[in-house]
Design a protein around this motif. Structure first.
Motif, short mmCIF file in Angstrom:
data_model
loop_
_atom_site.label_atom_id
_atom_site.label_comp_id
_atom_site.label_asym_id
_atom_site.label_seq_id
_atom_site.Cartn_x
_atom_site.Cartn_y
_atom_site.Cartn_z
N HIS A 1 -37.07 70.44 37.86
CA HIS A 1 -37.62 69.50 38.88
C HIS A 1 -37.31 70.12 40.37
O HIS A 1 -36.26 70.58 40.54
CB HIS A 1 -37.34 68.20 38.83
CG HIS A 1 -37.74 67.49 37.67
ND1 HIS A 1 -36.76 67.19 36.48
CD2 HIS A 1 -38.80 66.77 37.43
CE1 HIS A 1 -37.46 66.47 35.50
NE2 HIS A 1 -38.88 66.28 36.11
N ARG B 1 -43.45 49.76 39.16
CA ARG B 1 -43.00 51.11 38.81
C ARG B 1 -44.47 51.79 39.22
O ARG B 1 -45.47 51.41 38.65
CB ARG B 1 -42.54 51.28 37.32
CG ARG B 1 -42.30 52.72 36.95
CD ARG B 1 -42.05 53.07 35.67
NE ARG B 1 -41.77 54.51 35.18
CZ ARG B 1 -42.24 54.72 34.30
NH1 ARG B 1 -42.41 54.04 33.22
NH2 ARG B 1 -41.91 56.35 34.01
N ARG C 1 -50.37 60.77 39.26
CA ARG C 1 -50.62 61.99 38.89
C ARG C 1 -51.53 62.68 39.71
O ARG C 1 -52.63 62.09 40.21
CB ARG C 1 -51.04 61.90 37.35
CG ARG C 1 -50.16 61.36 36.39
CD ARG C 1 -49.02 62.33 36.00
NE ARG C 1 -47.94 61.72 34.96
CZ ARG C 1 -47.08 61.14 35.50
NH1 ARG C 1 -46.74 61.10 36.52
NH2 ARG C 1 -46.21 60.89 34.26
N HIS D 1 -42.85 66.09 40.76
CA HIS D 1 -43.25 67.33 40.64
C HIS D 1 -44.76 67.46 41.69
O HIS D 1 -45.03 66.53 42.00
CB HIS D 1 -43.99 67.95 39.42
CG HIS D 1 -42.82 67.87 38.58
ND1 HIS D 1 -41.98 69.15 38.22
CD2 HIS D 1 -42.50 66.99 37.50
CE1 HIS D 1 -41.06 68.69 37.17
NE2 HIS D 1 -41.47 67.58 36.52
N GLY E 1 -43.04 60.15 40.46
CA GLY E 1 -42.90 58.44 40.30
C GLY E 1 -42.53 57.86 41.46
O GLY E 1 -41.75 58.66 42.10
N SER E 2 -42.47 56.61 41.60
CA SER E 2 -41.77 56.02 42.77
C SER E 2 -41.82 54.44 42.21
O SER E 2 -42.35 53.82 41.23
CB SER E 2 -42.41 56.21 43.98
OG SER E 2 -43.85 56.02 44.08
P1 AMP Z 1 -42.94 59.47 35.34
O1 AMP Z 1 -44.07 59.05 35.99
O2 AMP Z 1 -42.05 58.44 35.16
O3 AMP Z 1 -43.28 60.24 34.11
O4 AMP Z 1 -42.30 60.56 36.53
C1 AMP Z 1 -42.96 61.67 36.71
C2 AMP Z 1 -42.11 62.58 37.40
O5 AMP Z 1 -41.63 62.29 38.55
C3 AMP Z 1 -41.04 62.93 36.45
O6 AMP Z 1 -40.81 64.36 36.42
C4 AMP Z 1 -39.74 62.18 37.13
O7 AMP Z 1 -38.65 63.05 36.94
C5 AMP Z 1 -40.31 62.05 38.43
N1 AMP Z 1 -39.88 60.77 39.04
C6 AMP Z 1 -40.30 59.53 38.42
N2 AMP Z 1 -39.59 58.58 39.12
C7 AMP Z 1 -38.86 59.03 40.16
C8 AMP Z 1 -38.07 58.63 41.25
N3 AMP Z 1 -37.99 57.21 41.34
N4 AMP Z 1 -37.35 59.47 42.03
C9 AMP Z 1 -37.78 60.72 41.87
N5 AMP Z 1 -38.28 61.31 40.72
C10 AMP Z 1 -38.95 60.54 40.15
#
Ligand code: AMP
Length: 330
Positions: free
Chosen positions: A110, A272, A276, A294, A299-300
């Protein structure tokens, strides 16, 4: 690449008798595959070492891989080496005791926004952390042992994190790493069946998402899954989160978002966000809303409907600007 760091990591693994491997919370195939994969290589190479894969959560859809190890007693952590895989920031480590270990190695693909650990090996151009594990094995293959079971775990992470070798980060190097794993005789037919067959309930969720999604003027698709909806459809948080994948192949829609309500023991109701994209870079947008990730998968977290709408508007602006200044998008 990074020969010196890899040599230092190999030396640390040789130096320590006890090694604890951890990954990020809400794990995916890459997080599970890289921790268990590297653990498998270490165990097969040095059967006398104590190796533990310790995390506080696991993913239902990967339960076919079997349970995790039980953690050693706290007193035994002080002379252990920790290896944290596939985890960008310390807060996301699925193991609150990692600091008890004497040293921490970080292996990750990452973008490194908040570095941690004593010895980091980060390559954000890699398609998966498992690709790095395969590369590590190939670099030192005269000294390391890789059996078929372990190769399958590493291959699983490579396949899932690269969208079956489809994403932008996939390179010739990715396929060279995968080829070494396949040469161990991985049963890909069974592996793909375990990963990709769906229950009818999942397909019904797909129907719900496609019926209820919203689309902005410039091409941002989004779906909001409330706690009430998740309850009505009997969804686990993980199942609800998987809804993001149903929005990924809409022509002209370069960013897609899933908002999943979540009951947090400490913070109450949070939302959450899974972001994408194709072509458009979205990790800075995620960072604006307390997240990261990425270029095309981030994600946030947001806390109310106003922030949901703001995020959608910001994403719409990104897509509008991208389309106005680029050609060839689909
Ligand atoms: P996800 O949708 O949870 O699969 O996240 C997609 C990508 O974003 C993954 O590589 C996670 O490591 C990164 N990610 C998700 N949530 C967070 C967050 N709150 N802070 C930093 N990176 C995140």
């Amino acid at each position: 690449m990074n020969q010196e760091i890899k040599e230092q990591i190999l030396q640390k693994i040789k130096d320590y008798h006890r090694i604890i491997l951890s990954r990020h919370i809400r794990p995916d195939g890459d997080a599970v595959g890289s921790t268990r994969g590297l653990a498998g290589i270490i165990r097969a190479t040095w059967p006398d070492k104590e190796v533990y894969v310790v995390n506080r959560d696991m993913a239902d859809y990967l339960s076919f891989l079997g349970p995790e190890d039980s953690a050693p007693e706290d007193a035994l952590w002080a002379d252990a080496l920790a290896i944290v895989m596939d985890t960008a920031t310390e807060e996301r480590i699925s193991n609150g005791k990692i600091r008890l270990c004497r040293e921490i190695i970080k292996i990750d693909h990452h973008i490194d926004i908040k570095p941690f650990g004593d010895l980091p090996w980060v390559e954000d151009g890699r398609s998966s952390t498992c690709e790095m594990v395969a590369d590590f094995y190939i670099t030192f293959r005269d000294q390391l042992v890789l059996n078929r079971e372990t190769a399958t775990l590493i291959y699983l992470g490579m396949v899932t994190d690269s969208g079956r070798f489809r994403f932008r980060e996939v390179s010739g190097e990715t396929l060279r790493c995968a080829s070494v794993l396949l040469d161990t005789g991985i049963d890909t037919e069974t592996l793909y069946a375990q990963l990709y067959l769906e229950d009818v309930s999942h397909l019904k969720l797909q129907a719900y998402v496609l019926r209820n999604m919203k689309m902005t003027e410039n091409g941002v698709a989004s779906i909001y899954l409330s706690l009430a909806m998740q309850k009505k459809y009997g969804l686990t948080g993980e199942q609800a989160s998987s809804a993001i994948s149903f929005l990924e192949s809409i022509r002209g829609c370069l960013v897609w978002l899933a908002f999943i309500e979540h009951e947090d023991a400490e913070k109450g109701k949070t939302i959450r966000v899974r972001l994408r994209s194709r072509f458009v870079t979205i990790n800075q947008l995620a960072e604006k809303y307390r997240g990261g990730g990425h270029a095309c998968a981030s994600g946030s977290t947001v806390y109310n409907r106003r922030e949901v709408n703001d995020l959608i508007q910001d994403a719409d602006g990104l897509v509008r600007d991208y389309k106005a200044t680029h050609e060839g998008w689909l």
